[in-house]
Design an enzyme around this catalytic site. Structure first.
Site, mmCIF file in Angstrom:
data_model
loop_
_atom_site.group_PDB
_atom_site.id
_atom_site.type_symbol
_atom_site.label_atom_id
_atom_site.label_comp_id
_atom_site.label_asym_id
_atom_site.label_seq_id
_atom_site.Cartn_x
_atom_site.Cartn_y
_atom_site.Cartn_z
ATOM 1 N N SER A 85 -10.283 -0.518 0.817
ATOM 2 C CA SER A 85 -11.384 -1.495 0.801
ATOM 3 C C SER A 85 -11.017 -2.731 -0.028
ATOM 4 O O SER A 85 -11.867 -3.606 -0.221
ATOM 5 C CB SER A 85 -12.643 -0.864 0.200
ATOM 6 N N ARG A 94 0.849 -1.194 0.000
ATOM 7 C CA ARG A 94 0.000 0.000 0.000
ATOM 8 C C ARG A 94 0.888 1.250 0.000
ATOM 9 O O ARG A 94 1.954 1.259 0.640
ATOM 10 C CB ARG A 94 -0.870 -0.025 1.249
ATOM 11 N N THR A 142 -9.048 0.491 -10.634
ATOM 12 C CA THR A 142 -8.441 -0.489 -9.710
ATOM 13 C C THR A 142 -8.544 -1.831 -10.431
ATOM 14 O O THR A 142 -9.261 -1.947 -11.423
ATOM 15 C CB THR A 142 -9.129 -0.509 -8.334
ATOM 16 N N ASP A 170 -8.064 8.284 -0.094
ATOM 17 C CA ASP A 170 -8.624 7.213 0.742
ATOM 18 C C ASP A 170 -8.511 7.525 2.237
ATOM 19 O O ASP A 170 -9.118 6.841 3.063
ATOM 20 C CB ASP A 170 -7.951 5.869 0.444
HETATM 21 O O1 DON Z 1 -8.029 1.126 -1.794
HETATM 22 C C1 DON Z 1 -9.197 1.413 -2.033
HETATM 23 O O2 DON Z 1 -10.125 1.037 -1.350
HETATM 24 C C2 DON Z 1 -9.515 2.274 -3.224
HETATM 25 N N1 DON Z 1 -8.375 3.044 -3.583
HETATM 26 C C3 DON Z 1 -9.983 1.403 -4.347
HETATM 27 C C4 DON Z 1 -10.497 2.222 -5.482
HETATM 28 C C5 DON Z 1 -11.291 1.446 -6.439
HETATM 29 O O3 DON Z 1 -11.578 0.287 -6.275
HETATM 30 C C6 DON Z 1 -11.744 2.181 -7.628
HETATM 31 N N2 DON Z 1 -12.647 1.389 -8.399
HETATM 32 N N3 DON Z 1 -13.737 1.681 -8.600
#
Ligand code: DON
Length: 554
Positions: free
Chosen positions: A437, A90, A365, A407
């Site tokens: 998430s 991350r 993502t 986030d």
């Molecule tokens: O880490 C996360 O929860 C977000 N950055 C994920 C973003 C995501 O899944 C975008 N897709 N719709």
């Protein structure tokens, strides 16, 4: 290349394939990434080598979703000894980041600052994670595993409808960065996005990948590339330093483990909320009469457990290296029993509402699932957050930077791009990881195994929940990825429903129980799934029909 792709797609057009011999399976969001993974397996690589190849290929051919400038979680299972771990790659907040960095002079949140441009970018984790995967778990060298991605970057990938739609959506941010404009909007005439089927070539990204292939993580976090990244970010108003890059470390985390109706569920640990929220929902459902509930009753009960688990997410979850999180309690069965005690089986629990962004985004993502012939497995969800991340490519590197800073909860009580609210636990701090998430997950009992995950922002965890319930009900891979989806995340206090697949009668009945229904005008998610029937040794794999992915068993 196009002809080759068409042939492959036709050959495997069912997207669900079963076979009785010892085989491998890969499901990913792009055909070229799935092929890259098999190329590496054929060279004698294991699932972990293939995961490096697929991650790097996606960084090239699916720049809408993930990349070297982003982060992710790789959930691993090693067949030889059953060892399971999560590589936490991350992003971390730069050392100059602070709680109020996205507030303007009057103390109001400036949402664009955490979404567009260099100030939105956290320090990337993907290059370090690929290096670690290779050194600790792989059999091949990075030179071998990164080769397909380097080739794709040099030769180009074809623009698809998905790319066009998201480039259009992010045109303003892409236009604000000279390198992004040159690479992704290159053939822009009359302010149009590149034509369908035209090639996106990324020469500088190929060079950056070559540096990593030769020097491992140092090729990115030190030396020439690092210097270019920092110069470019600082010139554009960002706050990265060379030290931030040098200091970046991946972490190996013990995954979150749950049990549900005799199945073992293994999922993402903090800084992803995925495993904890998923466990809470499953634990709650164990106390509810789901199997005998009529369809609307079933949806009502599932919505109520979603509401409760997401409330706890907003209250307690954040990077456990920085804040104390009551993980034990939140994932315990006894706590779940308390949570369900005030569920009214006939009507919605009331909770406050507030305006929040509940746009139907959810294909950016990326997730991929892999199992090799030996039974090594990977479930990986990777992200640069918003479509095309921050839209900013650091000059001369080809690296598209994330906007994962969004986030964090940039202001207590204010919703982020996915409508999520949080409090101090997920406030911005130097070197902290923003709460995610992303929910790469294994589900298994002695007979069957599922490897599952999807993009979709805040809706990722509820998609994985619905997938698990379908799997346990005996549905096949293709059915599971295709099922219509619904979601509740406490705030906004609405059941978000894909309009394709739900009949209006059922929705009326949910409304009569006091639920506010938000019909989404677009579908969401891009699930990539593998199922193994252990006793018969049959593999099947499926890619979400909402996306452009390819799943193969061979
Ligand atoms: O880490 C996360 O929860 C977000 N950055 C994920 C973003 C995501 O899944 C975008 N897709 N719709």
């Amino acid at each position: 290349m196009k002809l080759f792709l068409v042939v492959i797609c036709l050959f495997f057009s069912a997207n669900t394939v079963g076979n009785e011999n010892k085989q491998a399976a890969i499901a990913s969001a792009h055909p070229l990434a799935t092929q890259a993974g098999f190329e590496i397996l054929e060279q004698g690589g294991n699932a972990f080598d293939a995961a490096i190849a697929v991650s790097a290929a996606l960084a090239v051919v699916e720049p809408t979703g993930s990349g070297l400038g982003g982060g992710g979680f790789w959930l691993l299972h090693r067949a030889s000894d059953g060892f399971q771990t999560m590589i936490d790659g991350r992003e971390i907040a730069p050392s100059a980041a602070h709680r109020d960095m996205y507030l303007n002079q009057s103390g109001e949140l400036d949402k664009r600052l955490s979404l567009d441009g260099a100030l939105a970018a956290a320090i990337p984790g993907v290059p370090a994670a690929l290096d670690h995967l290779s050194k600790k778990y792989g059999r091949l060298t990075l030179k071998q595993t990164l080769a397909p991605a380097i080739r794709y970057a040099k030769q180009g990938f074809e623009v698809t409808e998905h790319f066009q739609r998201l480039a259009n959506f992010r045109r303003e941010a892409l236009n604000a960065s000279a390198d992004s404009q040159a690479i992704f909007l290159r053939s822009l005439t009359n302010n149009q996005v590149p034509a369908l089927g035209s090639l996106i070539i990324q020469k500088q990204l190929a060079k950056t990948l070559e540096q990593i292939a030769q020097q491992g993580r140092d090729g990115f976090y030190q030396g020439e590339i690092a210097q270019k990244l920092v110069n470019s970010v600082q010139q554009a108003g960002g706050i990265w330093t060379l030290k931030d890059l040098q200091n970046y470390q991946i972490k190996e985390r013990t995954p979150i483990s749950a049990t549900y109706k005799g199945y073992k569920v293994t999922s993402a640990a903090l800084p992803s909320s995925g495993g904890i929220v998923l466990t809470s929902m499953l634990n709650q459902l164990e106390y509810l009469p789901l199997s005998v509930a009529a369809p609307v009753q079933r949806q009502h009960l599932i919505v109520e457990v979603m509401r409760r688990a997401y409330f706890d997410r907003s209250q307690y979850l954040g990077d456990a290296d920085f804040v104390q999180v009551p993980i034990q309690q939140l994932t315990s069965k006894s706590y779940a029993k308390e949570l369900v005690s005030d569920i009214d089986v006939h009507s919605a629990t009331s909770n406050k509402n507030q305006p929040a962004n509940d746009n139907a985004k959810g294909e950016d993502t990326t997730h991929f699932s892999i199992i090799d012939k030996e039974g090594n497995r990977v479930a990986a969800t990777l992200s640069i957050n918003y479509p095309f991340g921050s839209g900013f490519i650091a000059k001369g590197t080809g690296v598209l930077l994330n906007d994962e800073m969004d986030d964090f909860s940039a202001q207590v009580g204010s919703a982020n791009a996915y409508g999520l609210v949080g409090n101090q636990a997920n406030a911005i701090e130097a070197n902290k990881r923003p709460l995610s998430s992303m929910t790469p997950t294994f589900v298994e009992n002695e007979h069957r195994l599922m490897i599952i995950g999807t993009p979709g922002g805040s809706r990722i965890i509820t998609m994985v929940l619905l997938g698990i319930l379908d799997f346990i009900d005996g549905k096949d891979a293709q059915t599971i990825v295709s099922q219509p989806r619904f979601h509740h995340q406490y705030l906004p206090n609405k059941v978000q429903v894909e309009s394709i697949g739900f009949n209006t009668k059922a929705l009326k009945k949910l409304q009569q129980r006091g639920h506010e229904i938000k019909l989404l005008n677009r579908q969401y998610g891009n699930m990539q799934l593998i199922i193994q029937s252990k006793s018969e040794n049959i593999l099947s794999a499926a890619s979400d029909p909402r996306g452009e992915g390819l799943s193969l068993v061979q």
